[in-house]
Structure formats: C-alpha cells, structure tokens
Design a protein around this motif. Structure first.
Motif, PDB file in Angstrom:
ATOM      1  N   ILE A 775       0.843  -1.203   0.000  1.00  0.00           N
ATOM      2  CA  ILE A 775       0.000   0.000   0.000  1.00  0.00           C
ATOM      3  C   ILE A 775       0.878   1.253   0.000  1.00  0.00           C
ATOM      4  N   GLY A 776       1.970   1.219   0.797  1.00  0.00           N
ATOM      5  CA  GLY A 776       2.901   2.346   0.812  1.00  0.00           C
ATOM      6  C   GLY A 776       3.509   2.579  -0.558  1.00  0.00           C
ATOM      7  N   HIS A 813      13.682  -0.111   2.003  1.00  0.00           N
ATOM      8  CA  HIS A 813      14.009   0.426   0.689  1.00  0.00           C
ATOM      9  C   HIS A 813      12.912   1.388   0.218  1.00  0.00           C
ATOM     10  N   LEU A 814      11.663   0.925   0.307  1.00  0.00           N
ATOM     11  CA  LEU A 814      10.563   1.761  -0.171  1.00  0.00           C
ATOM     12  C   LEU A 814      10.392   3.005   0.700  1.00  0.00           C
ATOM     13  N   ARG A 815      10.569   2.852   2.015  1.00  0.00           N
ATOM     14  CA  ARG A 815      10.443   4.046   2.866  1.00  0.00           C
ATOM     15  C   ARG A 815      11.565   5.035   2.573  1.00  0.00           C
ATOM     16  N   ALA A 830      19.459   6.675   5.730  1.00  0.00           N
ATOM     17  CA  ALA A 830      19.466   5.689   6.823  1.00  0.00           C
ATOM     18  C   ALA A 830      18.740   4.412   6.400  1.00  0.00           C
ATOM     19  N   ASP A 831      17.560   4.579   5.797  1.00  0.00           N
ATOM     20  CA  ASP A 831      16.791   3.401   5.370  1.00  0.00           C
ATOM     21  C   ASP A 831      17.472   2.676   4.217  1.00  0.00           C
ATOM     22  N   LEU A 832      17.954   3.446   3.228  1.00  0.00           N
ATOM     23  CA  LEU A 832      18.554   2.822   2.057  1.00  0.00           C
ATOM     24  C   LEU A 832      19.851   2.099   2.412  1.00  0.00           C
ATOM     25  N   ALA A 891      10.738   5.010  -7.367  1.00  0.00           N
ATOM     26  CA  ALA A 891       9.433   5.660  -7.237  1.00  0.00           C
ATOM     27  C   ALA A 891       8.520   5.329  -8.399  1.00  0.00           C
ATOM     28  N   GLU A 892       9.027   4.646  -9.427  1.00  0.00           N
ATOM     29  CA  GLU A 892       8.241   4.375 -10.631  1.00  0.00           C
ATOM     30  C   GLU A 892       8.043   2.883 -10.899  1.00  0.00           C
ATOM     31  N   VAL A 893       9.084   2.097 -10.694  1.00  0.00           N
ATOM     32  CA  VAL A 893       9.043   0.697 -11.132  1.00  0.00           C
ATOM     33  C   VAL A 893       8.304  -0.174 -10.110  1.00  0.00           C
ATOM     34  N   VAL A 894       7.964  -1.367 -10.580  1.00  0.00           N
ATOM     35  CA  VAL A 894       7.314  -2.350  -9.707  1.00  0.00           C
ATOM     36  C   VAL A 894       8.381  -3.063  -8.905  1.00  0.00           C
ATOM     37  N   PRO A 895       8.264  -3.146  -7.579  1.00  0.00           N
ATOM     38  CA  PRO A 895       9.257  -3.887  -6.792  1.00  0.00           C
ATOM     39  C   PRO A 895       9.410  -5.313  -7.292  1.00  0.00           C
ATOM     40  N   ASP A 896      10.622  -5.805  -7.297  1.00  0.00           N
ATOM     41  CA  ASP A 896      10.980  -7.170  -7.722  1.00  0.00           C
ATOM     42  C   ASP A 896      11.002  -7.329  -9.227  1.00  0.00           C
ATOM     43  N   GLU A 897      10.719  -6.273  -9.996  1.00  0.00           N
ATOM     44  CA  GLU A 897      10.729  -6.411 -11.454  1.00  0.00           C
ATOM     45  C   GLU A 897      11.776  -5.496 -12.060  1.00  0.00           C
TER      46      GLU A 897
END
Length: 898
Positions: A775-776, A813-815, A830-832, A891-897
């Motif tokens: 959702i995030g 990663h997403l945060r 920090a998150d990355l 910010a654009e691509v689908v995670p894992d793809e």
C-alpha cells in the motif's frame, strides 16, 4: 361370454331364415289374395329379394367380425410394447441404442446354424445398477424402432429382480404362444421349445424385449438366430457369457440431466425457481433416476412441500432411504432384491466397508474385511457383476472401486442388522489390519517402528507410497482409532496415532481433533509412544495457531526423554516451527539448525530431509538465500532417494521460491510446473494451488504478467471453496503488483484493501505488514510519499520484531524512496543504507543493484554529485545487474521487477 352371444345370435338368424323360407308359400298366398296379378307378382319378388339380402348381409357381417377378431388377436399377441414412462435427459444414450436397433439386415431365410452361438441375430444388453433407468431406456428405444420390425415386437418380463425369476421354459411358452403356436403343440422340454423358437423366427423381422434378466443361462435359450431379429435385454449384470452381444452400459446421468429428471416429475417451474436447492436434492439422490423420480413425484403430489423442505428431509443420509418411497416405488426394496442374492460372506464384507468413512476402495480393503484369506476378488467380482459397485482405474495394478452413496447407505444399514458379536469380531480384525499397515508405512520415516510389525504381518496397502496411502486412508485411520478405543484396544489406538504423527504434513486434521486423536490411555507407559503422541499434539497446535501450547508441551523434560536423542532432535524441529509461528525467526533458525545437525548425525534420513526443507526457508528469510538453496537441494536429493513423490513435489516448490529470491526465475519455472503436475497426480489440491501461487510470482518476475494473473485466479478457484482464507489473502496480495505492472493502479489499490481486510480477519500480522508495504508503494507511485510513510513504517516495525530480514529490507528500501521524494535525505539514506547492508550480506545482487540506484538518485538530488559518481562506478564494477538497471527509479518501477 361375447363368443356365446355371437353363437346364439347366429343360430337365431339361421332359424329365422329357415322360417322365412318355409313361410314364403303362405306369404305368397296372402299376397295373391290381397293384390291383383301383376302387383302380387312384384310384391312377392320384393319379399323374396329382401329376405335374401338380409341373409347375405348377416353372413358378410359375421365373416367381417371374425376377421377383425383374428387380426386383433394377432396384434395383441405379436405387438406387446405397452406404454412407458418418458425418457428424460438420456438422449445421447438413446441415440446410440437406436443406431444399434435400426440397423437390421434382411432375413436370410437360409438353413439354421447348428450352434446357437453362431447366431446372426443382433443381441443388445442394456445393463446397469438398480434404479438407473434401464427398462425405461430399453422400452423407449423399442417403441422408436418398432416399424423396423413389422413381424412383431414381443415383450417378456423375466423378473430377475423378483423373488422367483421366470424360468426359461416359462418365457419360451409365452414367446411361442405369441407366435401362434397352439398350446397343445408346445414341446415339453426347454431345448425343444428353444429349437422351435429359432425355426419360427428364422425368416422374420422380429424384436424381442427380455426385461430384467437374472443371469446368462436364463436368457440363452430365448435367443433367435435369424438375421432379421434383434433381442433387447435389460439386466443388472452385463451377461458377458452371451457371445456376439452389444453391451450398452447405463451410467448415472450428469448433473444437468439429473435436474431434467427431477424437473420432469416435480414440475419445471419449481426446479427453475430454486436451482441451487434442486441441484442439492439431485446430489442427495446420487443422480439415480429412480430416486429422482420418487423425490419428484412426492413434490408433485405435495404442492405445499417446498424444495428446501425436501432437501432437509434428504440431508440426513441415515434417514434418506426411508424418505425415498412413493406409492409402490421404493429404492430400498429395489436394492434389497439384488442384495439378498449375494453370498452371505459378500454381504457382511460389503456392509463393513460401507460402514467405514467414504473413500477410495481397493482389493486391499476387501482382502481385510473378509474372514477367508484370498476372498477379495470373489467379493469384488460379485458386487461388480450385480452393479452394486463399479471398477475404476482400468488395468492398473491398483484398480479402485466406487460405490454409489445410496447403495453405501443401504449396505451399512444391512450391516447393522448382523449379530453384535459377529460385527465385533470383524471390526477387531480390521482395526488390527489398520494398525499393522499404518505402523509398517510409518517405519519408512521412523525406522525404529520396523520392529513393531513382523514381516509376515506387513503387506502392501494398495501399492501406494507411504504418504499417498496415509493421505487416502486418513478418515478410516481416524475411524480405526475411535473404534479401537470403543473395543478396549487402547494399545492399537495409540500405535495408529503414533504412526499418523509422522504424516502430519500429508493429512488434513479437523480443528481441535489432535487432543483426542493423539491422546494416550492411562495404561500407556511406552516412552517412545508417549513422546510421539506429545510431538504430534505440539505440531497440531502450531498448525492451529497456538505455538505457545506447542512450546509448553515440548520444552518440559519428560521421563525417558534423555534416553532418546533422536526423539529430542525431532522435538527440536517442532520447537523451531513454533518460534517461526511466533514470528521469531532468529530463534527458529537456531533451533532448526540444531535439529538438522543432530538428525544428520543420527542418520535419521526422513527427518533430515524435513529439517533441511524448513531450514532453507528460515535461512532465506534471514537474508541468506544462497544457504537456503544448498539446504533445499540437499533435501530434494534425499526425497528423490526415498522415492516419495509428495516430498519431491513439495521440495521442488520450496526450492523454486528460493530461486525466485535469487532472481533465477528461468530455473524456478520448470520446477514449479513439475510440482503442479505431481500434486495433480496425487490429487493434493491444496499444494497444487500453493504451487500455482508460487508459479504466478515466477511468471511475474519473467514479465509474463497475464500468465501470472491466470495462475493466481486458478489458485484462488481451489483455495476459495476449501475455506483457505489465509491463502486467498496471499493470492489477493500477489495480484497487487501484477495489476500495477499492467497500469491498473486503481484496481491494485482496491485489491490491496481487500487483502488487508482478509489478513486482519485471520489475525496474520506478518501478512498485514507485507500488504501495508505494498500500500505504501502504491502511494509512492501515485506521487503521495507522505501518505506512504505510515504503512511503510508499520511494515518495518513488524518485520523487524519478527527478524524477517529480507521483508524488512524491502520495506526500508521503499520508505527510503518516500523520504527521498519528500526531500528528507538523512532519513532516506538511513533506510537505504540499512537495506543495502542486508542485501550485501547475502546473494541479493538484484536487490542490491536496485537500492544502489535509489541511493545514487538521492545523492544527486542533494547535489552530492561526486559521491553519486563514485557509488555508481563502484556498483557497476562489482555488480553487472546494476548496469542492466541503468535509469531505474524506485518511485516508478514495480518492486521485484526489472
């Protein structure tokens, strides 16, 4: 009486004619006395002509009546097809039968063959179970083809289902009398009558319907041999002893055909008004036409009786046969006519089998419910011959059998009528058989059990793998445990439970059943048995979501535990799974590593296999997918060595998931396709669906989004009816990224909300966190990074508490990307950086490259160009995947793809 009246009338008329002729002279005198000459002559001639005409008319009338009487008598004798119930829903079957009966060659009128087996007549045997509609089918066909048989259509009810089947001699008498043979000319013996029948029919086009034949020797003398004749026989037996016959088996109608039958008798409007309830009624009737006819007729007679009420009446299978009675029709009475002709031993064996939980039947079952060794084939052959059971599986060694539900209920009721002591002895023998079989197959996984069953008592339970047999027999094994306790066979009950404890991954236990299933009687003192039953209860507790109960059972030291190190190592496996269920993957990994090492040292092959399979999952979650692959490949080799198809299929699926984490989907796809095939062979729908779900993810990684979407749909089609809400939630979650990748972001958001609700309902915190992460990400894609922070923070916290390093890194990663989009660069770094550390600690080159690209973007956004260039050059030099991702933006691509 009518013949006497006609005779008297004829006599009176003849007498009247004679009287008229005698009186003509007197009449002539009277006429000539009254009229003059010419007139008198005319009047006299008129009277004479009138009298002659009267006599001639009566003679012609008598001849016509006699001719009509003879024709009517001939039609009655030779055209005997009575009215029949309409045939509903069996058009394909009827068409095939009509094709056989319409193809009638011309009579040869040649010499008769010496041997009746050389018959040129067509012999069609319509056979099937009681109540399946054989007579209705045959008579409808006979009416349709009667014009092809101008010399007659004869019908004989051979009463094969009655108390006294008609003898061949009696049936021949009926046929010969119908063919105009005088009773005084009938031969006295069967052979003579059969010979006369063949002679009379040799040059005729004749259809003979022999209804309800009992056996072959009853029918054989009744068969003509002429080419123009056909014989249509109905029987519950296929009458295979008759040569050159055309068999027409009558099976149950399909669901739509069964609904048509019910609608025909109950009224189509009533059925179409509530088709779901009507369909349930057809299922309770087992789609048996006689049962459907009875239920439909009762509904037609009682307009106040609703379909729902009829469904309720039929729902209790113990009362179902009592409900299926209408006027002179009774399914129970129909079945009894066949059942009572069985051998006594067959009735008893069949009744005991019918009393067991429903499941696949094989010769193994019949071998062990009888009292005579080697009687299995005789019993099953007799039941098949009279259509109380049908064979399935063709010529395979493990041929199975199927019993219609209503027949099963009937046979179980008859079994209850046997003397209690006879039933008790039979059930004791069967419980011991199940005990021996269960312990012998469990010994393949727990070698110490091999000493518990002597070699002569171990036999092959249906030629299946151990897991396959236990999975097939699980309901009956539970019956055996319950029956053993009621028969005061507590040791056998405990031993069957102990054997089952080694197959908990292969069976489905009802919620709450483990406490009684793996309970030991107070008299049970064997440490090995007690430890196995305790371990089984703990495993069931983990599966039911009560890991603390499992830990309570296994972490306390019981007397005798220290003397059994292998048992303690097996306990350690369950402890590890309990910690995993508590989302404490650190403890889970430690305990499973210890278990695998101890089991490997003890050469406990089966449990090494299982510990390595689960250890691989824990290693993958803790960020070491390369170690997970090693563990799971070793486990797969052990499974292939054991020959256990189920374990091999399960491990191919697990290994394929790990290969997906390692970004090697091309290797994963064939493993999953093979696993899906094997689970279908094993009829394991749950694991088939789980493999379809995993294959959907692999297809998504390969960019085959539509294929992925289709696999998810197929998985849900299986999980949904099974009530697997957790798995339905996982499938729903998996669709989020597929839909987003297709550009259908609104659908993806709605799907995410649905998945979150499902996980909240089942109380799965970890999958709620996974869904919050997605959702995030959807918020980031919608340029709403601020809204993304809350769900992503929730995901980071939950995965952190559980020790799921991989899932936690994805959320961080997403945060980090969300913070970068908001310009909050210190928090983004920090998150990355935290995500990079995890990915660099394992073989996660793809994930590492993806995060590195987002770090470079953050540095450039801050104006730290030199640092960005340095990181970009270093990543390109050490990670080829980083180069292939050039331009990637999290910010654009689908995670894992890619």
């Amino acid at each position: 009486m009518a013949e006497q009246i006609r005779s008297r009338r004829h006599t009176i008329l003849l007498a009247g004619t004679a009287f008229t002729a005698a009186a003509l002279s007197t009449t002539g005198d009277l006429i000539f006395n009254i009229f003059d000459g010419p007139t008198a002559k005319v009047m006299s001639i008129g009277v004479t002509v009138a009298t002659g005409c009267l006599v001639a008319y009566q003679a012609v009338k008598d001849r016509r009546e006699e001719s009509l009487r003879l024709v009517t008598s001939d039609q009655t004798r030779r055209h005997q097809l009575d009215r029949v119930e309409p045939l509903v829903g069996r058009e394909a079957l009827l068409d095939g039968l009509l094709t056989l009966l319409r193809n009638v060659p011309a009579p040869t009128r040649g010499s008769l063959p010496v041997d009746a087996t050389e018959s040129q007549a067509k012999i069609v045997v319509v056979h099937g179970a009681a109540g399946v509609g054989k007579t209705t089918l045959a008579l409808n066909a006979a009416h349709r083809v009667k014009d092809a048989y101008p010399d007659g259509q004869l019908y004989v009810n051979l009463q094969g289902g009655g108390d006294t089947p008609r003898t061949s001699s009696e049936a021949l008498e009926h046929l010969l009398l119908s063919l105009d043979v005088a009773r005084n000319d009938l031969p006295a013996d069967v052979d003579g009558r059969a010979s006369l029948l063949r002679s009379l029919t040799n040059d005729q086009r004749l259809l003979i319907v022999l209804d309800n034949a009992h056996r072959t020797d009853q029918v054989r003398p009744l068969l003509p041999v002429g080419a123009g004749c056909s014989v249509l026989i109905t029987s519950r037996k296929p009458l295979s002893g008759i040569t050159l016959r055309e068999p027409v088996p009558v099976a149950l109608p399909g669901e739509s055909e069964a609904l048509d039958v019910l609608a025909h008798y109950a009224g189509r409007e009533r059925v179409t008004s509530d088709p779901a309830v009507a369909l349930q009624i057809t299922r309770f009737c087992g789609r048996l036409p006689l049962a459907l006819r009875i239920a439909g007729s009762k509904l037609a007679q009682r307009p106040d009786l609703s379909l729902s009420q009829m469904q309720a009446r039929l729902e209790n299978e113990r009362l179902r046969l009592r409900e299926l009675v209408f006027e002179d029709q009774s399914l129970q009475a129909c079945l009894m006519l066949t059942y009572r002709d069985l051998e006594e031993s067959t009735r008893a064996a069949f009744g005991l089998i019918a009393s067991l939980p429903v499941g696949r039947l094989t010769d193994w079952h019949f071998e062990h419910v009888g009292t005579a060794h080697g009687a299995a084939f005789a019993t099953s052959d007799e039941l098949i011959e009279v259509s109380l059971m049908e064979a399935q599986g063709g010529e395979e060694a493990s041929t199975g059998y199927r019993v219609h539900d209503l027949v099963r209920v009937f046979a179980a009721e008859q079994y209850e009528q046997l003397p209690p002591e006879e039933r008790r002895l039979r059930e004791i023998r069967l419980v011991k058989t199940y005990r021996d079989a269960a312990v012998s197959v469990a010994a393949q996984r727990a070698p110490e059990l091999g000493a518990e069953v002597s070699a002569e008592r171990i036999d092959d339970p249906g030629q299946q793998s151990a897991a396959g047999w236990v999975s097939t027999e699980q309901e009956r094994l539970r019956w055996a445990i319950a029956r053993a306790r009621s028969l005061d066979m507590n040791a056998e009950a405990a031993e069957i439970g102990e054997a089952l404890s080694y197959f908990l991954d292969d069976i489905n236990l009802p919620t709450g059943s483990a406490d009684w299933l793996f309970d030991a009687s107070p008299s049970e003192t064997r440490p090995r048995v007690l430890a196995s039953l305790r371990r089984a209860r703990a495993s069931a507790a983990v599966a039911e979501g009560a890991p603390d109960t499992a830990l309570t059972l296994l972490l306390r030291n019981e007397p005798g535990d220290d003397a059994n190190p292998v048992g303690k190592a097996r306990d350690e496996m369950v402890v590890a799974r309990a910690y995993a269920a508590k989302r404490d993957f650190r403890e889970a990994l430690d305990h499973m590593t210890t278990a695998a090492d101890r089991l490997r040292a003890a050469d406990d092959a089966w449990h090494v296999l299982n510990s390595l399979e689960i250890l691989g999952e824990f290693q993958r979650w803790r960020g070491s997918p390369e170690l997970a692959e090693q563990s799971q490949r070793e486990a797969l080799r052990l499974a292939e060595r054991t020959g256990d198809l189920r374990a091999q299929a399960r491990l191919r699926r697990t290994l394929a998931e790990t290969l997906g984490y390692l970004r090697r989907p091309e290797e994963a796809a064939p493993l999953l396709e093979s696993a899906i095939h094997d689970f279908r062979v094993l009829n394991d729908r749950r694991w088939e669906a789980a493999s379809l779900y995993a294959l959907g993810k692999i297809y998504r990684l390969l960019g085959r989004r539509q294929d992925a979407h289709e696999r998810y749909n197929r998985a849900e089609e299986i999980f949904g009816p099974m009530g697997e809400r957790h798995w339905v939630g996982r499938v729903t979650n998996a669709r989020i990224r597929v839909l987003a990748g297709m550009g259908r972001l609104d659908e993806a958001a709605a799907t995410a909300r649905t998945a979150l609700r499902l996980f909240e309902q089942v109380g799965d915190e970890m999958w709620q966190a996974h869904t919050q992460r997605d959702i995030g990400w959807l918020h980031i894609r919608a340029s709403q990074p601020e809204a993304a922070l809350e769900p992503l923070t929730h995901a980071v916290e939950v995965t952190g508490r559980a020790g799921d390093a991989y899932a936690g890194s994805m959320a961080r990663h997403l945060r980090g990307v969300a913070y970068r989009e908001l310009g909050r660069y210190p928090e983004a770094h920090a998150d990355l950086e935290a995500a990079l550390d995890i990915y660099r600690s394992g073989s996660y080159e793809w994930n590492e490259g993806a995060v590195a690209h987002d770090v470079v973007r953050a540095l450039r956004a801050e104006g730290r160009t030199a640092e960005a260039d340095t990181l970009e050059e270093a990543s390109a030099a050490t990670n080829p995947i980083f180069v292939r991702m050039r331009g990637r933006d999290g910010a654009e691509v689908v995670p894992d793809e890619d």
